[in-house]
Write a protein that holds these residues in place. Structure first.
Motif, PDB file in Angstrom:
ATOM      1  N   VAL A 186       0.940  -1.355  -0.064  1.00 16.17           N
ATOM      2  CA  VAL A 186      -0.179  -0.031  -0.083  1.00 16.17           C
ATOM      3  C   VAL A 186       0.797   1.156  -0.083  1.00 16.17           C
ATOM      4  N   GLY A 187       2.006   1.162   0.843  1.00 15.12           N
ATOM      5  CA  GLY A 187       2.697   2.469   1.121  1.00 15.12           C
ATOM      6  C   GLY A 187       3.520   2.737  -0.129  1.00 15.12           C
ATOM      7  N   THR A 188       3.911   1.640  -0.854  1.00 20.10           N
ATOM      8  CA  THR A 188       5.043   2.013  -1.850  1.00 20.10           C
ATOM      9  C   THR A 188       4.186   2.671  -3.275  1.00 20.10           C
ATOM     10  N   LEU A 189       2.897   2.024  -3.341  1.00 27.48           N
ATOM     11  CA  LEU A 189       2.246   2.725  -4.334  1.00 27.48           C
ATOM     12  C   LEU A 189       1.647   4.055  -4.140  1.00 27.48           C
ATOM     13  N   ALA A 190       1.127   4.273  -3.006  1.00 20.36           N
ATOM     14  CA  ALA A 190       0.579   5.513  -2.518  1.00 20.36           C
ATOM     15  C   ALA A 190       1.736   6.521  -2.564  1.00 20.36           C
ATOM     16  N   THR A 191       3.155   6.337  -2.070  1.00 22.97           N
ATOM     17  CA  THR A 191       4.234   6.834  -2.213  1.00 22.97           C
ATOM     18  C   THR A 191       4.611   7.574  -3.770  1.00 22.97           C
ATOM     19  N   GLU A 192       4.476   6.423  -4.416  1.00 27.32           N
ATOM     20  CA  GLU A 192       4.594   6.791  -6.121  1.00 27.32           C
ATOM     21  C   GLU A 192       3.608   7.882  -6.703  1.00 27.32           C
ATOM     22  N   ILE A 193       2.343   7.598  -6.380  1.00 26.81           N
ATOM     23  CA  ILE A 193       1.203   8.446  -6.767  1.00 26.81           C
ATOM     24  C   ILE A 193       1.515   9.766  -6.005  1.00 26.81           C
ATOM     25  N   GLY A 194       1.794   9.890  -4.760  1.00 23.62           N
ATOM     26  CA  GLY A 194       1.973  10.983  -3.967  1.00 23.62           C
ATOM     27  C   GLY A 194       3.233  11.716  -4.702  1.00 23.62           C
ATOM     28  N   ALA A 195       4.316  10.971  -5.147  1.00 24.82           N
ATOM     29  CA  ALA A 195       5.536  11.654  -5.657  1.00 24.82           C
ATOM     30  C   ALA A 195       5.160  12.414  -6.893  1.00 24.82           C
ATOM     31  N   SER A 196       4.356  11.843  -7.706  1.00 23.44           N
ATOM     32  CA  SER A 196       4.015  12.445  -9.063  1.00 23.44           C
ATOM     33  C   SER A 196       3.044  13.754  -8.686  1.00 23.44           C
ATOM     34  N   ARG A 197       2.176  13.686  -7.699  1.00 22.75           N
ATOM     35  CA  ARG A 197       1.446  14.838  -7.359  1.00 22.75           C
ATOM     36  C   ARG A 197       2.297  15.974  -6.661  1.00 22.75           C
ATOM     37  N   LEU A 198       3.333  15.590  -5.847  1.00 21.47           N
ATOM     38  CA  LEU A 198       4.284  16.473  -5.099  1.00 21.47           C
ATOM     39  C   LEU A 198       5.291  17.180  -6.194  1.00 21.47           C
ATOM     40  N   LEU A 199       5.547  16.590  -7.417  1.00 23.93           N
ATOM     41  CA  LEU A 199       6.382  16.886  -8.371  1.00 23.93           C
ATOM     42  C   LEU A 199       5.595  18.200  -9.166  1.00 23.93           C
ATOM     43  N   ALA A 200       4.208  17.735  -9.426  1.00 20.49           N
ATOM     44  CA  ALA A 200       3.486  18.332 -10.507  1.00 20.49           C
ATOM     45  C   ALA A 200       3.711  19.793 -10.658  1.00 20.49           C
ATOM     46  N   PRO A 201       3.440  20.567  -9.368  1.00 14.92           N
ATOM     47  CA  PRO A 201       3.409  21.902  -9.410  1.00 14.92           C
ATOM     48  C   PRO A 201       4.909  22.601  -9.751  1.00 14.92           C
ATOM     49  N   TYR A 202       6.025  21.756  -9.661  1.00 18.14           N
ATOM     50  CA  TYR A 202       7.128  22.158 -10.102  1.00 18.14           C
ATOM     51  C   TYR A 202       7.440  21.911 -11.262  1.00 18.14           C
ATOM     52  N   PHE A 203       7.204  20.850 -11.989  1.00 18.00           N
ATOM     53  CA  PHE A 203       7.922  20.322 -13.140  1.00 18.00           C
ATOM     54  C   PHE A 203       6.464  19.834 -14.223  1.00 18.00           C
ATOM     55  N   GLY A 204       5.325  19.911 -13.654  1.00 17.93           N
ATOM     56  CA  GLY A 204       4.247  19.507 -14.408  1.00 17.93           C
ATOM     57  C   GLY A 204       4.163  18.126 -14.585  1.00 17.93           C
ATOM     58  N   ASN A 205       2.848  17.708 -15.156  1.00 15.87           N
ATOM     59  CA  ASN A 205       2.447  16.363 -15.051  1.00 15.87           C
ATOM     60  C   ASN A 205       2.785  15.605 -16.513  1.00 15.87           C
ATOM     61  N   SER A 206       3.974  15.982 -17.002  1.00 15.45           N
ATOM     62  CA  SER A 206       4.156  15.520 -18.304  1.00 15.45           C
ATOM     63  C   SER A 206       4.422  13.912 -18.354  1.00 15.45           C
TER      64      SER A 206
ATOM     65  N   THR B 122      -2.088  15.797  -0.921  1.00 13.32           N
ATOM     66  CA  THR B 122      -0.801  14.937  -1.395  1.00 13.32           C
ATOM     67  C   THR B 122      -0.118  14.891  -0.020  1.00 13.32           C
ATOM     68  N   GLN B 123       0.472  15.855   0.645  1.00 13.53           N
ATOM     69  CA  GLN B 123       1.368  15.712   2.131  1.00 13.53           C
ATOM     70  C   GLN B 123       0.672  14.993   3.031  1.00 13.53           C
ATOM     71  N   ARG B 124      -0.491  14.925   3.335  1.00  9.99           N
ATOM     72  CA  ARG B 124      -1.359  14.223   4.319  1.00  9.99           C
ATOM     73  C   ARG B 124      -1.426  12.645   3.737  1.00  9.99           C
ATOM     74  N   THR B 125      -1.593  12.709   2.765  1.00  9.86           N
ATOM     75  CA  THR B 125      -1.499  11.415   1.899  1.00  9.86           C
ATOM     76  C   THR B 125      -0.299  10.522   2.101  1.00  9.86           C
ATOM     77  N   LEU B 126       0.835  11.444   1.756  1.00  9.08           N
ATOM     78  CA  LEU B 126       2.038  10.675   2.131  1.00  9.08           C
ATOM     79  C   LEU B 126       2.557  10.470   3.551  1.00  9.08           C
ATOM     80  N   LEU B 127       2.040  11.386   4.315  1.00  5.74           N
ATOM     81  CA  LEU B 127       2.135  11.077   6.144  1.00  5.74           C
ATOM     82  C   LEU B 127       1.395   9.750   6.454  1.00  5.74           C
TER      83      LEU B 127
END
Length: 195
Positions: free
Chosen positions: A7-27, A167-172
């Motif tokens: 659960v944690g691995t894939l939630a972290t992967e999805i959260g990572a993409s959302r965390l990066l999106a405001p900085y680098f987009g969602n390409s 996103t942050q609370r999901t990762l926490l």
């Protein structure tokens, strides 16, 4: 423990993409970096986990690995903004900034905990194996449980927790769930660290 790590691995992967999106987009390249580095981290974790499990085949050692992953995920949520701010500023003038920046963002923030989470399955197999004759059954069962956890982590984070709590609370929450899994192996007093 294998379920919560999935659960944690894939939630972290999805959260990572959302965390990066405001900085680098969602390409596609950002997603490729997240998925590629997650798979590379898991692969490294599988290899290291097998070696470590043969050297220290104890539930306590596995619990320490899992708790370390939980702490690193929680820490990543706290240091992500300053790290990503600096990487965006440094890469503003580079045409491949999103590709390079997202790669290094994932590398610094998420490769260490995901590598530790990759160590869980081979370690758990080593601990659950009572004889070689049942190796296939044990490995199949544990990988099935891990994959079911991964499916839940994917859909729950993408459809429920990120839209609902962010996103942050999901990762926490992911870190807390992983920590609770580790506390099962380490003892009740470790539940406080997970909390």
């Amino acid at each position: 423990v294998v379920f919560t790590a999935g659960v944690g691995t894939l939630a972290t992967e999805i959260g990572a993409s959302r965390l990066l999106a405001p900085y680098f987009g969602n390409s596609t390249i950002v997603w490729a970096n997240v998925i590629g580095l997650t798979l590379a981290s898991l692969s490294l974790g599988y290899w290291l986990g097998g070696r470590l499990a043969d050297r220290y085949p104890t539930p306590r050692a596995l619990g320490a690995l899992v708790m370390s992953a939980a702490v690193l995920i929680a820490l990543a949520t706290l240091v992500a903004r300053p790290i990503l701010d600096v990487s965006v500023e440094g890469l503003d003038r580079v045409s491949a900034g999103a590709a390079v920046g997202s790669f290094f963002g994932v590398l610094v923030l998420f490769v260490p905990p995901v590598t530790l989470l990759g160590m869980v399955a081979p370690f758990a197999i080593r601990l659950a194996l009572s004889d070689v004759a049942s190796a296939g059954t044990v490995a199949g069962r544990l990988y099935a449980v891990s994959t079911i956890g991964s499916l839940l982590g994917t859909f729950l984070s993408a459809l429920v927790t990120i839209p609902g709590i962010g996103t942050q609370r999901t990762l926490l929450a992911s870190a807390a769930l992983i920590g609770l899994g580790a506390a099962v192996l380490l003892g009740r007093r470790w539940t406080l660290l997970a909390a």
